[in-house]
Design an enzyme around this catalytic site. Structure first.
Site, PDB file in Angstrom:
ATOM      1  N   GLY A 105       1.004  -0.867  -0.246  1.00 54.36           N
ATOM      2  CA  GLY A 105       0.382   0.215   0.411  1.00 54.36           C
ATOM      3  C   GLY A 105       1.043   1.335  -0.044  1.00 54.36           C
ATOM      4  O   GLY A 105       0.123   2.648   0.347  1.00 54.36           O
ATOM      5  N   ASN A 150       1.679   3.092  -2.794  1.00 56.24           N
ATOM      6  CA  ASN A 150       1.346   3.972  -3.737  1.00 56.24           C
ATOM      7  C   ASN A 150      -0.199   4.670  -3.484  1.00 56.24           C
ATOM      8  O   ASN A 150      -0.539   5.749  -3.461  1.00 56.24           O
ATOM      9  CB  ASN A 150       0.855   2.912  -5.357  1.00 56.24           C
ATOM     10  CG  ASN A 150       2.254   3.216  -5.917  1.00 56.24           C
ATOM     11  OD1 ASN A 150       2.071   3.882  -6.518  1.00 56.24           O
ATOM     12  ND2 ASN A 150       2.067   1.750  -6.193  1.00 56.24           N
ATOM     13  N   LYS A 200     -15.588 -16.160 -10.203  1.00 56.07           N
ATOM     14  CA  LYS A 200     -14.828 -14.988 -10.593  1.00 56.07           C
ATOM     15  C   LYS A 200     -16.410 -13.625  -9.951  1.00 56.07           C
ATOM     16  O   LYS A 200     -16.431 -12.861  -9.031  1.00 56.07           O
ATOM     17  CB  LYS A 200     -14.030 -14.799 -11.762  1.00 56.07           C
ATOM     18  CG  LYS A 200     -13.606 -13.227 -11.574  1.00 56.07           C
ATOM     19  CD  LYS A 200     -12.898 -13.246 -13.151  1.00 56.07           C
ATOM     20  CE  LYS A 200     -12.234 -12.499 -13.991  1.00 56.07           C
ATOM     21  NZ  LYS A 200     -10.912 -11.933 -13.240  1.00 56.07           N
ATOM     22  N   MET A 202      -3.818  -6.804  -7.696  1.00 56.73           N
ATOM     23  CA  MET A 202      -3.114  -8.133  -8.185  1.00 56.73           C
ATOM     24  C   MET A 202      -4.908  -8.767  -8.551  1.00 56.73           C
ATOM     25  O   MET A 202      -3.958  -9.982  -8.988  1.00 56.73           O
ATOM     26  CB  MET A 202      -2.626  -8.347  -7.344  1.00 56.73           C
ATOM     27  CG  MET A 202      -1.210  -7.452  -6.449  1.00 56.73           C
ATOM     28  SD  MET A 202      -0.529  -6.586  -8.175  1.00 56.73           S
ATOM     29  CE  MET A 202       0.534  -7.599  -8.053  1.00 56.73           C
ATOM     30  N   ASN A 248      -5.712   1.781 -12.813  1.00 57.02           N
ATOM     31  CA  ASN A 248      -4.514   1.615 -12.313  1.00 57.02           C
ATOM     32  C   ASN A 248      -3.134   1.454 -12.360  1.00 57.02           C
ATOM     33  O   ASN A 248      -2.722   1.770 -13.571  1.00 57.02           O
ATOM     34  CB  ASN A 248      -4.850  -0.235 -12.969  1.00 57.02           C
ATOM     35  CG  ASN A 248      -3.710  -0.893 -13.005  1.00 57.02           C
ATOM     36  OD1 ASN A 248      -3.255  -1.351 -11.402  1.00 57.02           O
ATOM     37  ND2 ASN A 248      -2.923  -2.042 -13.662  1.00 57.02           N
ATOM     38  N   HIS A 264       0.967   0.162 -13.220  1.00 57.32           N
ATOM     39  CA  HIS A 264       1.128  -0.742 -13.751  1.00 57.32           C
ATOM     40  C   HIS A 264       2.744  -0.845 -13.978  1.00 57.32           C
ATOM     41  O   HIS A 264       3.567   0.213 -14.270  1.00 57.32           O
ATOM     42  CB  HIS A 264       0.643  -1.115 -14.935  1.00 57.32           C
ATOM     43  CG  HIS A 264       1.555  -2.347 -15.368  1.00 57.32           C
ATOM     44  ND1 HIS A 264       1.149  -4.272 -14.905  1.00 57.32           N
ATOM     45  CD2 HIS A 264       2.777  -2.927 -16.527  1.00 57.32           C
ATOM     46  CE1 HIS A 264       2.000  -4.525 -15.001  1.00 57.32           C
ATOM     47  NE2 HIS A 264       2.552  -4.228 -15.684  1.00 57.32           N
TER      48      HIS A 264
HETATM   49  C1  GAR Z   1       3.455  -2.092  -7.516  1.00 52.48           C
HETATM   50  O1  GAR Z   1       4.362  -1.501  -7.685  1.00 52.48           O
HETATM   51  C2  GAR Z   1       2.300  -1.401  -8.559  1.00 52.48           C
HETATM   52  O2  GAR Z   1       2.483  -0.992  -9.801  1.00 52.48           O
HETATM   53  C3  GAR Z   1       2.245  -3.309  -8.755  1.00 52.48           C
HETATM   54  O3  GAR Z   1       1.940  -3.171  -7.509  1.00 52.48           O
HETATM   55  C4  GAR Z   1       3.103  -2.179  -6.659  1.00 52.48           C
HETATM   56  C5  GAR Z   1       2.392  -2.446  -5.048  1.00 52.48           C
HETATM   57  O4  GAR Z   1       3.138  -1.919  -4.530  1.00 52.48           O
HETATM   58  N1  GAR Z   1       0.847  -3.239  -9.252  1.00 52.48           N
HETATM   59  C6  GAR Z   1       0.982  -4.405 -10.480  1.00 52.48           C
HETATM   60  O5  GAR Z   1       1.763  -4.979 -10.505  1.00 52.48           O
HETATM   61  C7  GAR Z   1      -0.237  -4.312 -11.201  1.00 52.48           C
HETATM   62  N2  GAR Z   1       0.305  -5.434 -12.471  1.00 52.48           N
HETATM   63  P1  GAR Z   1       2.399  -0.525  -3.622  1.00 52.48           P
HETATM   64  O6  GAR Z   1       1.359  -2.002  -2.542  1.00 52.48           O
HETATM   65  O7  GAR Z   1       3.272  -0.993  -2.046  1.00 52.48           O
HETATM   66  O8  GAR Z   1       1.947  -0.128  -3.284  1.00 52.48           O
END
Ligand code: GAR
Length: 206
Positions: free
Chosen positions: A11, A13, A66, A91, A108, A110
């Site tokens: 978390g 981000n 789903k 995810m 989203n 990525h």
């Molecule tokens: C981040 O790097 C995000 O870009 C990635 O998961 C991480 C979450 O970090 N997302 C993906 O790979 C989605 N396909 P966080 O929980 O510290 O924000």
């Protein structure tokens, strides 16, 4: 506009969004209505609580179809009336059932320059491939994997002495900046979409 955030893990981000909101830097956002996690033990939940934001934990049940899970997700979040849902390290790949309730209103982050390195561990995929540059992308979510129209991208150079961890950390730093910028673009409505291209009405404000 009210927004909601979906997470699955650390978390960071989400915390960056909350910090920018608390510091009144998140133009266009009136409220962060909730942080939802599909993982019960996601460390991000505590971070959200520390910002005083309502948290929702909604794991998928074992063998649950789903569509049924996504119906429960919709029922959990629709009462908040958020205009935008931000996937910040969420995810699970969302399908038709959920997306039809939020058409064009889910974004989203990525950790690669899409369309390269879709799916999980994008930074590791890029590192192992031997790229000289990767980065991060914020895009609208549609029914394709990491495939919706791109809002913003930020390149990050790979240094010769980078390890997977240092490369990932520098990309993450940029994610924290890019995601809030993209949220402001969407919540202020200063964009249009032409085919796959997201166009901005006020580029100098970016
Ligand atoms: C981040 O790097 C995000 O870009 C990635 O998961 C991480 C979450 O970090 N997302 C993906 O790979 C989605 N396909 P966080 O929980 O510290 O924000």
């Amino acid at each position: 506009m009210k927004i909601g955030i979906f997470i699955s893990g650390t978390g960071t981000n989400m915390a960056a969004i909350c910090r920018n909101f608390a510091e009144k830097k998140l133009v266009g956002v009136d409220e962060i209505s909730f942080v939802l996690s599909d993982k019960r033990n996601a460390p991000g939940l505590e971070k959200a609580e520390s910002f005083g934001i309502k948290t929702i934990v909604l794991p998928k049940k074992k063998d649950e179809p789903k569509e049924d899970y996504e119906t429960r997700l919709l029922e959990a979040v629709q009462p908040f009336g958020t205009g935008l849902i931000v996937l910040a390290g969420f995810m699970k790949v969302l399908g038709h059932t959920f997306l039809s309730g939020y058409k064009g209103r889910i974004i989203n982050i990525h950790p690669s320059l899409l369309p390269s390195f879709k799916g999980v561990d994008a930074q590791g995929q890029a590192f192992d491939y031997g790229v000289k540059v990767s980065g991060c992308t914020v895009h609208f979510v549609d029914e394709t994997l990491d495939g919706g129209p791109i809002i913003l991208q930020q390149p990050v150079l790979r240094h010769d002495d980078d390890t997977k961890e240092t490369f990932k950390a520098r990309i993450l730093e940029q994610e924290h900046i890019l995601l809030s910028k993209a949220i402001t673009i969407v919540t202020t409505g200063k964009y249009s979409i032409s085919g796959r291209q997201v166009l901005f009405s006020n580029k100098e404000e970016l």
